[in-house]
Design a protein around this motif. Structure first.
Motif, PDB file in Angstrom:
ATOM      1  N   LEU A  38       0.861  -1.218  -0.071  1.00  0.00           N
ATOM      2  CA  LEU A  38       0.222   0.247  -0.040  1.00  0.00           C
ATOM      3  C   LEU A  38       0.858   1.329   0.014  1.00  0.00           C
ATOM      4  N   LEU A  39       2.004   1.180   0.716  1.00  0.00           N
ATOM      5  CA  LEU A  39       2.836   2.515   0.932  1.00  0.00           C
ATOM      6  C   LEU A  39       3.462   2.671  -0.324  1.00  0.00           C
ATOM      7  N   PHE A  40       3.971   1.541  -1.009  1.00  0.00           N
ATOM      8  CA  PHE A  40       4.579   1.798  -2.419  1.00  0.00           C
ATOM      9  C   PHE A  40       3.548   2.199  -3.297  1.00  0.00           C
ATOM     10  N   LEU A  41       2.394   1.719  -3.476  1.00  0.00           N
ATOM     11  CA  LEU A  41       1.510   2.094  -4.455  1.00  0.00           C
ATOM     12  C   LEU A  41       0.979   3.511  -4.177  1.00  0.00           C
ATOM     13  N   HIS A  42       0.960   3.840  -3.033  1.00  0.00           N
ATOM     14  CA  HIS A  42       0.549   5.359  -2.437  1.00  0.00           C
ATOM     15  C   HIS A  42       1.724   6.591  -3.147  1.00  0.00           C
ATOM     16  N   PHE A  43       2.906   5.722  -3.050  1.00  0.00           N
ATOM     17  CA  PHE A  43       4.049   6.586  -3.502  1.00  0.00           C
ATOM     18  C   PHE A  43       4.186   6.869  -4.881  1.00  0.00           C
ATOM     19  N   ILE A  44       3.776   5.735  -5.567  1.00  0.00           N
ATOM     20  CA  ILE A  44       4.490   5.844  -7.202  1.00  0.00           C
ATOM     21  C   ILE A  44       3.019   6.142  -8.007  1.00  0.00           C
ATOM     22  N   LEU A  45       1.875   6.131  -7.537  1.00  0.00           N
ATOM     23  CA  LEU A  45       0.673   6.250  -8.231  1.00  0.00           C
ATOM     24  C   LEU A  45       0.325   7.854  -8.382  1.00  0.00           C
ATOM     25  N   PRO A  46      -0.235   8.382  -9.235  1.00  0.00           N
ATOM     26  CA  PRO A  46      -0.696   9.780  -9.252  1.00  0.00           C
ATOM     27  C   PRO A  46      -1.809   9.777  -8.262  1.00  0.00           C
ATOM     28  N   VAL A  47      -2.211  10.750  -7.766  1.00  0.00           N
ATOM     29  CA  VAL A  47      -3.278  10.827  -6.512  1.00  0.00           C
ATOM     30  C   VAL A  47      -4.602  10.324  -7.066  1.00  0.00           C
ATOM     31  N   ARG A  48      -5.155  10.983  -8.270  1.00  0.00           N
ATOM     32  CA  ARG A  48      -6.454  10.510  -8.508  1.00  0.00           C
ATOM     33  C   ARG A  48      -6.515   8.900  -8.985  1.00  0.00           C
ATOM     34  N   TRP A  49      -5.425   8.313  -9.368  1.00  0.00           N
ATOM     35  CA  TRP A  49      -5.505   6.849  -9.509  1.00  0.00           C
ATOM     36  C   TRP A  49      -5.266   6.174  -8.299  1.00  0.00           C
ATOM     37  N   TYR A  50      -4.638   6.637  -7.119  1.00  0.00           N
ATOM     38  CA  TYR A  50      -4.603   5.789  -5.947  1.00  0.00           C
ATOM     39  C   TYR A  50      -6.143   6.109  -5.402  1.00  0.00           C
ATOM     40  N   ASP A  51      -6.834   7.408  -5.406  1.00  0.00           N
ATOM     41  CA  ASP A  51      -8.106   7.730  -5.090  1.00  0.00           C
ATOM     42  C   ASP A  51      -8.958   6.264  -5.612  1.00  0.00           C
ATOM     43  N   TRP A  52      -8.865   6.269  -6.834  1.00  0.00           N
ATOM     44  CA  TRP A  52      -9.835   5.350  -7.481  1.00  0.00           C
ATOM     45  C   TRP A  52      -9.601   3.920  -6.864  1.00  0.00           C
ATOM     46  N   LEU A  53      -8.238   3.488  -6.776  1.00  0.00           N
ATOM     47  CA  LEU A  53      -7.840   2.244  -6.250  1.00  0.00           C
ATOM     48  C   LEU A  53      -8.620   1.968  -5.003  1.00  0.00           C
ATOM     49  N   ALA A  54      -8.457   2.906  -3.953  1.00  0.00           N
ATOM     50  CA  ALA A  54      -8.732   2.863  -2.566  1.00  0.00           C
ATOM     51  C   ALA A  54     -10.288   2.674  -2.459  1.00  0.00           C
ATOM     52  N   LYS A  55     -10.989   3.357  -3.488  1.00  0.00           N
ATOM     53  CA  LYS A  55     -12.535   3.361  -3.557  1.00  0.00           C
ATOM     54  C   LYS A  55     -12.962   2.352  -4.098  1.00  0.00           C
ATOM     55  N   HIS A  56     -12.324   1.641  -5.248  1.00  0.00           N
ATOM     56  CA  HIS A  56     -12.796   0.440  -5.654  1.00  0.00           C
ATOM     57  C   HIS A  56     -12.310  -0.850  -5.414  1.00  0.00           C
ATOM     58  N   SER A  57     -11.468  -0.874  -4.476  1.00  0.00           N
ATOM     59  CA  SER A  57     -11.035  -2.363  -4.247  1.00  0.00           C
ATOM     60  C   SER A  57     -11.484  -3.042  -3.068  1.00  0.00           C
ATOM     61  N   ILE A  58     -12.488  -2.413  -2.265  1.00  0.00           N
ATOM     62  CA  ILE A  58     -13.336  -2.993  -1.403  1.00  0.00           C
ATOM     63  C   ILE A  58     -14.665  -3.315  -1.753  1.00  0.00           C
TER      64      ILE A  58
END
Length: 270
Positions: free
Chosen positions: A250-270
């Protein structure tokens, strides 16, 4: 042998840590809120002590009791905490304040009380149980993550302040851990959203959390307690221990992904 106070020692990570440290020869005082938890600790040679971290009187009495009996306190492990989930619009400010009182101010309250004794003995160790959720956020977890982000900042500042007195401040950052907190969090998230504009989104998020936390993917509390034990014993402890399911990913993805990409991932991964 160290004299150690652990808050939230009645179950989960706190209980596993108390048992492990006791088995290694330390004297453990376990902060609890129920008689049932007290009996379980006594069976393992741990001294139960009534301690609601939001109650200033109980905090003061607990610290004074330990100092009176032991004349010192070597390690404080701030483990007590819980997770408040739901849309910001659905959560009463009074609930949010209680979340911060338990996860942040309760910890700070005890730290203020033990610091004079640790300074007087010219050493000590404060271990704060944070979360990977103190560095990345999940969907509908605004208040929980706000509390854990605050724990991170508070601990970093405190570490600098007390380093001249031989006191270490350490953060433990667990990933997904299989404890019983999520059942209450999921239930309350659904209840708060009933009949509101976030009802469908909250139900989906709650079902996703339930599926994830009831799976075999989550780390057992013992995995986290091993990191805490390591922090207690380390000659030169790290400032942070990242441990448990999904934490580093999670920390790695949060570091490398653009903010909106990570937002989408966090919102749709559960």
């Amino acid at each position: 042998m160290n004299i150690i106070l652990i808050t939230g020692a009645g179950s989960g990570i706190g209980y596993e840590t108390a048992v492990s440290l006791k088995a290694q020869g330390h004297k453990i005082y376990g902060g609890i809120r129920s008689q049932q938890a007290a009996d379980k600790l006594r069976q393992n040679g741990i001294i139960p002590i009534k301690l609601d971290v939001t109650n200033e009187i109980e905090c003061k009495q607990a610290v004074e009791f330990i100092i009176e009996n032991e004349k010192r306190l070597d390690v404080l492990i701030n483990n007590a905490g819980y997770g408040l989930f739901g849309a910001v619009e659905d959560i009463e400010i009074s609930e949010a304040m209680y979340q911060l009182d338990v996860n942040l101010f309760g910890m700070a309250r005890l730290i203020q009380m033990v610091l004079p004794f640790m300074r007087g003995q010219q050493g000590g160790r404060i271990i704060n149980i944070s979360s990977v959720g103190g560095r990345v956020v999940s969907y509908m977890g605004a208040w929980y993550h706000a509390s854990k982000y605050a724990v991170e900042a508070f601990s970093d500042a405190l570490r600098m302040e007390v380093s001249d007195f031989g006191i270490d401040v350490i953060l433990i950052e667990p990933g997904g851990t299989k404890t019983n907190w999520w059942e209450t969090a999921v239930k309350n998230m659904k209840l708060r959203s009933t009949g509101g504009v976030y009802e469908k989104a909250a139900e989906k998020a709650a079902d996703g959390m339930m599926k994830l936390y009831s799976s075999t993917l989550m780390s057992k509390p013992a995995v986290i307690s091993k990191a805490i034990v390591k922090a207690v014993h380390a000659k030169k402890p790290k400032a942070r221990y990242i441990v448990g399911f999904g934490s580093r990913s999670l920390l790695f993805l949060h570091f490398i992904l653009p903010v909106r990409w990570y937002d989408w991932l966090a919102k749709h991964s559960i």
